[in-house]
Write an enzyme that holds these catalytic residues in place. Structure first.
Site, PDB file in Angstrom:
ATOM      1  N   LYS A   4       4.413   7.021   2.194  1.00 53.67           N
ATOM      2  CA  LYS A   4       3.706   5.995   0.958  1.00 53.67           C
ATOM      3  C   LYS A   4       2.916   6.271   0.555  1.00 53.67           C
ATOM      4  O   LYS A   4       1.877   6.909   0.442  1.00 53.67           O
ATOM      5  CB  LYS A   4       3.731   4.602   1.799  1.00 53.67           C
ATOM      6  CG  LYS A   4       3.900   4.293   2.327  1.00 53.67           C
ATOM      7  CD  LYS A   4       3.670   2.666   3.378  1.00 53.67           C
ATOM      8  CE  LYS A   4       5.144   1.906   3.773  1.00 53.67           C
ATOM      9  NZ  LYS A   4       4.202   0.746   4.606  1.00 53.67           N
TER      10      LYS A   4
ATOM     11  N   ARG B 297      -2.720 -11.010  -6.210  1.00 47.31           N
ATOM     12  CA  ARG B 297      -2.742 -11.998  -6.791  1.00 47.31           C
ATOM     13  C   ARG B 297      -2.056 -13.438  -6.649  1.00 47.31           C
ATOM     14  O   ARG B 297      -1.977 -13.669  -5.075  1.00 47.31           O
ATOM     15  CB  ARG B 297      -1.818 -11.557  -7.803  1.00 47.31           C
ATOM     16  CG  ARG B 297      -0.409 -11.251  -7.188  1.00 47.31           C
ATOM     17  CD  ARG B 297       0.537 -10.019  -7.999  1.00 47.31           C
ATOM     18  NE  ARG B 297       1.647 -10.560  -7.553  1.00 47.31           N
ATOM     19  CZ  ARG B 297       2.054  -9.092  -6.607  1.00 47.31           C
ATOM     20  NH1 ARG B 297       0.779  -8.396  -5.819  1.00 47.31           N
ATOM     21  NH2 ARG B 297       3.483  -8.968  -5.581  1.00 47.31           N
TER      22      ARG B 297
HETATM   23  C1  MV4 Z   1       7.306  -0.658   6.340  1.00 46.60           C
HETATM   24  C2  MV4 Z   1       8.620  -0.632   6.466  1.00 46.60           C
HETATM   25  C3  MV4 Z   1       8.903  -0.166   8.450  1.00 46.60           C
HETATM   26  N1  MV4 Z   1       8.022   0.652   8.392  1.00 46.60           N
HETATM   27  N2  MV4 Z   1       6.719   0.582   6.871  1.00 46.60           N
HETATM   28  C4  MV4 Z   1       6.191  -1.866   2.415  1.00 46.60           C
HETATM   29  C5  MV4 Z   1       6.639  -2.405   1.014  1.00 46.60           C
HETATM   30  C6  MV4 Z   1       6.875  -3.635   1.154  1.00 46.60           C
HETATM   31  N3  MV4 Z   1       7.654  -4.218   0.247  1.00 46.60           N
HETATM   32  C7  MV4 Z   1       8.618  -2.914   2.476  1.00 46.60           C
HETATM   33  N4  MV4 Z   1       7.562  -2.523   3.030  1.00 46.60           N
HETATM   34  C8  MV4 Z   1       7.647  -1.444   4.453  1.00 46.60           C
HETATM   35  N5  MV4 Z   1       7.070  -0.965   4.833  1.00 46.60           N
HETATM   36  C9  MV4 Z   1       6.804   1.201   7.770  1.00 46.60           C
HETATM   37  N6  MV4 Z   1       6.140   1.407   8.388  1.00 46.60           N
HETATM   38  C10 MV4 Z   1       9.668  -1.841   6.131  1.00 46.60           C
HETATM   39  C11 MV4 Z   1       9.455  -2.173   4.878  1.00 46.60           C
HETATM   40  C12 MV4 Z   1      10.301  -3.144   4.251  1.00 46.60           C
HETATM   41  C13 MV4 Z   1      11.131  -2.658   3.546  1.00 46.60           C
HETATM   42  C14 MV4 Z   1      11.293  -0.980   3.914  1.00 46.60           C
HETATM   43  C15 MV4 Z   1      12.962  -0.710   2.891  1.00 46.60           C
HETATM   44  C16 MV4 Z   1      13.676  -1.514   2.490  1.00 46.60           C
HETATM   45  C17 MV4 Z   1      13.417  -3.588   2.406  1.00 46.60           C
HETATM   46  C18 MV4 Z   1      11.999  -3.469   3.599  1.00 46.60           C
HETATM   47  C19 MV4 Z   1      11.848  -4.900   3.213  1.00 46.60           C
HETATM   48  C20 MV4 Z   1      11.232  -5.411   3.371  1.00 46.60           C
HETATM   49  C21 MV4 Z   1       9.855  -4.524   4.463  1.00 46.60           C
END
Ligand code: MV4
Length: 449
Positions: A158, A292
């Site tokens: 990330k 926010r």
């Molecule tokens: C993640 C995750 C799974 N494992 N981090 C970070 C920003 C947020 N909007 C979505 N995020 C995620 N972080 C780890 N370590 C899953 C998500 C996630 C997501 C990721 C890919 C596609 C759609 C998503 C929807 C919600 C959360």
């Protein structure tokens, strides 16, 4: 209390802020681009200043124009809404230097929480559960490789300056991590001006649950409960609900307490959102903090009987928060109605609204700036209305939402209304059997011939 508040935003959130200011008896100043000359926030505000041409860069993002508008109208506070400059620490700083109160956290707080790796370290330090991964940013590919093999694949890379899904990469096996690391850091440098990456264990099919926090000016923070935002398409939330239907009272309390602990550890002031991922065993992990008011704040308002914009203004004016949190009453959904065509890969569908009728009745709220004959501009995001419903429980709220959508009439542009009706009739959704992969699976099923 403030003499006059300038709203540095447009669309439904500008209207939302103007409404609360009116109820507080605070005069308002709207700013608008030439494309928004006929927009409702211009009509509903007490004063309005044209700050530039249609392009956001030349108007809603133009700090000198917004500050000048505040100075010439004598506004002593600015509410940034969400998006645009809401999390721009430079804007918060320039407001401060200009003697104008920025209704939001300090520049330093925006910067600290804007660095996602730093925010994680801060939360970890006070005992808030975080996703297992690197301590801060990962210096190079060698360290990334070692860490990933310790944690176990799949892992996620990330961008420290990213967030909201931007600059994220899933790596399933070691042979791909080198390339993923290079491309992700190049993209992060290009998109955010900062190539730094951090690494996390990939949580499979999590729920995305966030806690609404308000910190007062004495360093105390209050939690107003959680929102489930797992129904997302390409990191764009489609609908949100409160309370989260899978949490037990124990996990709810632990998550709320963790959010308060995190907010108080940095003496957070104002409205903020602490985002968690929840895995299938109801373990929760901090991922990000947003500084926010969020698009989906109304679902919290509905189950808490609270005006969150009012709380923001009170805190910024150094006054005590009005309502202390209470146990959520009933169940609420928010549906984001976008001028997009779900039949055409959600392609934007700007244009003139030829006919419009909004739903109403008990437990139905529509937050929107559009009206019959309004021309939806292609210059801004496609959100044109938020349908918010409240019911005595989740089933009742779903029934009421379907009834409301049956009353919803909008002609002249394509919208996501039919898509929401389809989700509401989906068995997995109705049985609360969904996670962040729901839309992906739904799309795949639709494509199956
Ligand atoms: C993640 C995750 C799974 N494992 N981090 C970070 C920003 C947020 N909007 C979505 N995020 C995620 N972080 C780890 N370590 C899953 C998500 C996630 C997501 C990721 C890919 C596609 C759609 C998503 C929807 C919600 C959360």
């Amino acid at each position: 209390m403030f003499k006059k508040i300038l709203i540095a935003n447009r669309g439904e959130i500008a209207l939302r802020i103007i409404r609360t200011c009116k109820e507080l008896g605070i005069p308002t100043v709207a700013v608008y681009s030439e494309a928004d000359r006929d927009s409702l926030h211009v009509v509903f505000a007490d004063e309005a200043v044209c700050i530039g041409p249609a392009s956001s860069k030349e108007s809603y993002l133009k700090i000198p124009s917004i500050i000048s508008a505040a100075q010439v109208t004598g506004a002593d506070a600015i509410h940034p809404g969400y998006g645009f400059l809401a999390e721009n620490s430079e804007f918060s700083e320039i407001c401060q230097e200009s003697g104008i109160k920025f209704i939001g956290p300090s520049p330093d707080m925006i910067r600290r929480m804007g660095d996602k790796a730093f925010a994680k370290d801060t939360m970890r330090a006070v005992g808030v559960p975080v996703v297992p991964g690197s301590e801060g940013a990962v210096a190079d590919i060698k360290i990334a490789k070692r860490l990933a093999s310790e944690i176990g694949y799949p892992v996620m890379l990330k961008a420290s300056a990213g967030g909201g899904g931007k600059g994220m990469r899933i790596v399933h096996k070691e042979e791909n991590i080198e390339n993923a690391f290079q491309t992700a850091s190049t993209e992060a440098a290009a998109a955010f001006g900062n190539p730094e990456l951090y690494l996390e264990k990939y949580i499979l099919n999590p729920r995305h649950v966030e806690i609404q926090i308000v910190g007062d000016s004495r360093g105390k923070a209050y939690s107003y409960g959680e929102r489930d935002c797992s129904i997302q398409r390409r990191h764009q939330k489609l609908l949100e609900e409160a309370p989260c239907p899978i949490l037990t009272p124990e996990v709810r309390k632990k998550m709320s307490d963790a959010a308060i602990l995190g907010a108080e550890s940095v003496k957070y002031e104002g409205a903020g959102t602490i985002e968690f991922l929840v895995d299938k065993d109801l373990n929760f992990y901090f991922i990000e903090m947003n500084t926010r008011i969020q698009v989906e704040h109304p679902v919290t308002e509905m189950v808490q009987n609270l005006d969150l914009i009012k709380q923001q203004i009170l805190v910024a004016a150094g006054k005590e928060i009005e309502n202390k949190p209470r146990k959520a009453v009933g169940h609420s959904f928010e549906f984001r109605i976008n001028a997009e065509d779900p039949e055409n890969n959600f392609r934007p569908s700007p244009g003139r609204i030829k006919y419009l009728h909004f739903p109403g009745g008990f437990g139905v709220r529509v937050d929107s700036h559009v009206y019959s004959d309004y021309v939806i501009s292609p210059h801004y995001d496609s959100l044109i209305a938020k349908l918010i419903v409240w019911g005595t429980d989740r089933e009742h709220a779903i029934k009421r939402a379907l009834r409301a959508f049956d009353e919803f009439a909008i002609e002249g542009v394509k919208t996501t209304v039919p898509y929401h009706k389809m989700i509401l009739q989906n068995e997995d959704f109705r049985n609360n059997n969904y996670d962040t992969s729901f839309i992906e699976k739904l799309t795949a099923k639709k494509l199956e011939v």
